[in-house]
Design a protein around this motif. Structure first.
Motif, PDB file in Angstrom:
ATOM      1  N   PRO A 182      31.856  42.444  37.001  1.00 26.31           N
ATOM      2  CA  PRO A 182      32.945  41.481  37.238  1.00 26.31           C
ATOM      3  C   PRO A 182      33.742  41.130  35.980  1.00 26.31           C
ATOM      4  O   PRO A 182      34.946  40.872  36.065  1.00 26.31           O
ATOM      5  CB  PRO A 182      32.220  40.261  37.792  1.00 26.31           C
ATOM      6  N   ILE A 183      33.114  41.101  34.827  1.00 21.07           N
ATOM      7  CA  ILE A 183      33.829  40.758  33.599  1.00 21.07           C
ATOM      8  C   ILE A 183      34.798  41.876  33.224  1.00 21.07           C
ATOM      9  O   ILE A 183      35.950  41.618  32.827  1.00 21.07           O
ATOM     10  CB  ILE A 183      32.834  40.489  32.449  1.00 21.07           C
ATOM     11  N   ARG A 190      36.184  43.933  35.333  1.00 21.72           N
ATOM     12  CA  ARG A 190      37.267  43.891  36.318  1.00 21.72           C
ATOM     13  C   ARG A 190      38.266  42.788  35.977  1.00 21.72           C
ATOM     14  O   ARG A 190      39.489  42.982  36.066  1.00 21.72           O
ATOM     15  CB  ARG A 190      36.689  43.665  37.720  1.00 21.72           C
ATOM     16  N   ALA A 191      37.771  41.635  35.558  1.00 21.55           N
ATOM     17  CA  ALA A 191      38.655  40.529  35.179  1.00 21.55           C
ATOM     18  C   ALA A 191      39.469  40.896  33.941  1.00 21.55           C
ATOM     19  O   ALA A 191      40.652  40.547  33.825  1.00 21.55           O
ATOM     20  CB  ALA A 191      37.835  39.271  34.929  1.00 21.55           C
ATOM     21  N   GLU A 230      42.366  43.144  34.867  1.00 24.29           N
ATOM     22  CA  GLU A 230      43.463  42.362  35.455  1.00 24.29           C
ATOM     23  C   GLU A 230      44.260  41.643  34.372  1.00 24.29           C
ATOM     24  O   GLU A 230      45.495  41.569  34.428  1.00 24.29           O
ATOM     25  CB  GLU A 230      42.917  41.360  36.469  1.00 24.29           C
ATOM     26  N   ARG A 231      43.563  41.091  33.382  1.00 26.52           N
ATOM     27  CA  ARG A 231      44.250  40.383  32.294  1.00 26.52           C
ATOM     28  C   ARG A 231      45.126  41.355  31.512  1.00 26.52           C
ATOM     29  O   ARG A 231      46.288  41.041  31.181  1.00 26.52           O
ATOM     30  CB  ARG A 231      43.230  39.726  31.360  1.00 26.52           C
ATOM     31  N   SER A 282      48.238  42.417  33.467  1.00 26.17           N
ATOM     32  CA  SER A 282      49.249  41.363  33.594  1.00 26.17           C
ATOM     33  C   SER A 282      50.177  41.283  32.384  1.00 26.17           C
ATOM     34  O   SER A 282      51.243  40.675  32.462  1.00 26.17           O
ATOM     35  CB  SER A 282      48.568  40.006  33.810  1.00 26.17           C
ATOM     36  N   ARG A 324      32.499  38.110  27.570  1.00 24.90           N
ATOM     37  CA  ARG A 324      33.630  37.242  27.920  1.00 24.90           C
ATOM     38  C   ARG A 324      34.457  36.872  26.694  1.00 24.90           C
ATOM     39  O   ARG A 324      35.689  36.858  26.741  1.00 24.90           O
ATOM     40  CB  ARG A 324      33.123  35.977  28.614  1.00 24.90           C
ATOM     41  N   VAL A 330      37.942  36.639  28.641  1.00 21.10           N
ATOM     42  CA  VAL A 330      37.825  36.355  30.069  1.00 21.10           C
ATOM     43  C   VAL A 330      37.080  35.038  30.231  1.00 21.10           C
ATOM     44  O   VAL A 330      35.977  34.877  29.713  1.00 21.10           O
ATOM     45  CB  VAL A 330      37.064  37.480  30.800  1.00 21.10           C
ATOM     46  N   ASP A 331      37.671  34.092  30.928  1.00 19.48           N
ATOM     47  CA  ASP A 331      37.028  32.781  31.135  1.00 19.48           C
ATOM     48  C   ASP A 331      35.903  32.869  32.164  1.00 19.48           C
ATOM     49  O   ASP A 331      35.923  33.674  33.072  1.00 19.48           O
ATOM     50  CB  ASP A 331      38.069  31.754  31.589  1.00 19.48           C
TER      51      ASP A 331
END
Length: 349
Positions: A208-209, A211-212, A215-216, A219, A343, A348-349
């Motif tokens: 998940p980290i 993947r996040a 996305e960051r 963007s 993170r 990543v928050d």
């Protein structure tokens, strides 16, 4: 000098010598008395491929010959990257050796048949020099830590010039490096590679980290995407230097692509700060090595390309390195970083 063997796997070197001698007789049918000696694993470097140094001696045409060699064997179970670019690695080195601007070890022979050594392999010439190894960190002990600031400055200058010279090599002969449809080259190719890398890692455990982080990064997609060849692991630890601190060879072309000019510069700057910059985490500060700003300026001056937008590529470098770290943790059965560290590195928050 490091005395640590970090190869992913090792084998009986006496047995290997016999196999190589027999194999070389097929590559050099006019040679007689082929003898293989001085076999050794590199120390402090070479974690992704089994690599063995050796010397070959033979008679041919009424003369005695000797050639220092390196055999590099395609990984079997210890696969760090999802893409199999072993053949491409050899082809890239061959073209660069022919071009002559980027200093690489000259490839000699390629063997596709896995029967002899368990996997395909290639043999290249053995260069003589010194490598700033990672284990132990070159900035903490060894010849570079003991060098004067002036000598380090010479090394840094020569290293950055070779790094930039890669971007002076025309890419028209490297079409075999093109990525899949829709991501044949440029940033799209490197992005596709690491999206697939993330998916590959998820076959073992959810990510998940990562993947996040994707996305960051997506963007804030950059407008800057200058064309160019990607070396893949651009750092002084993958360069060999002579006694005058000049570059003898640019090594480890295992993840090349047509991904663009800024990837290697970003990787080089990121590793430099980590290993020998003022905020070094894994090494120590080395006086005389150029700053990030000086590296960028010399790189731009040498290759004539702009490094505008490099910050995004440096963020992408952190993502790439994290993917590699996660994979090494999977292979070794011990995570190389915890969730909090990931993170923080990937913002990543």
């Amino acid at each position: 000098m490091s005395d640590v063997i970090v190869a992913p796997e090792t084998r009986d070197l006496e047995e290997l010598a016999g196999k190589l001698a027999g194999w070389l007789s097929g590559q050099m049918p006019k040679a007689t008395g082929i003898a293989i000696g001085n076999l050794a694993y590199p120390r402090g470097a070479g974690q992704s491929h089994e690599t063995v140094l050796f010397d070959a001696r033979w008679s041919e045409g009424g003369r005695e010959h000797e050639q220092g060699c390196v055999v590099r064997i395609k990984p079997r179970s210890f696969t760090v990257f999802p893409d199999n670019l072993f053949d491409e690695q050899y082809q890239v080195m061959k073209l660069l050796a022919e071009d002559g601007r980027v200093r690489v070890a000259r490839p000699l022979w390629f063997e596709e048949d896995p029967e002899l050594l368990g996997n395909p392999f290639f043999v290249m010439e053995k260069k003589q020099g010194r490598v700033p190894v990672s284990i132990p960190p070159y900035a903490r002990e060894g010849w570079l830590s003991e060098a004067t600031p002036e000598q380090r400055r010479t090394l840094w200058t020569n290293a950055v010039i070779q790094l930039a010279t890669i971007q002076c090599v025309p890419t028209d002969r490297f079409g075999f490096l093109k990525g899949p449809a829709g991501a044949e080259q440029g940033l799209a190719q490197e992005w596709d590679k690491y999206v697939r890398f993330t998916t590959w890692l998820e076959e073992v455990a959810p990510q998940p980290i990562l993947r996040a982080a994707l996305e960051r990064l997506k963007s804030s997609w950059p407008h800057q995407d200058p064309a160019g060849l990607v070396w893949g692991d651009a750092r002084i630890g993958n360069m060999m230097f002579d006694e005058n601190f000049d570059v003898v060879a640019v090594m480890d072309w295992e993840q090349p692509s047509l991904g663009g000019a800024l990837h290697d510069l970003a990787w080089f700057c990121t590793l430099a700060e980590t290993m020998h910059g003022r905020s070094a985490v894994h090494g120590a500060y080395l006086e005389g090595m150029g700053t990030r700003e000086e590296t960028i300026a010399l790189w731009e001056e040498t290759c004539g390309k702009s490094a505008e937008g490099l910050e995004w590529y440096e963020e992408f470098t952190h993502f790439k390195m994290t993917c590699t770290g996660v994979r090494l943790g999977q292979l070794r059965g011990t995570p190389m970083m915890d969730e909090a560290m990931m993170r923080k590195r990937l913002k990543v928050d």
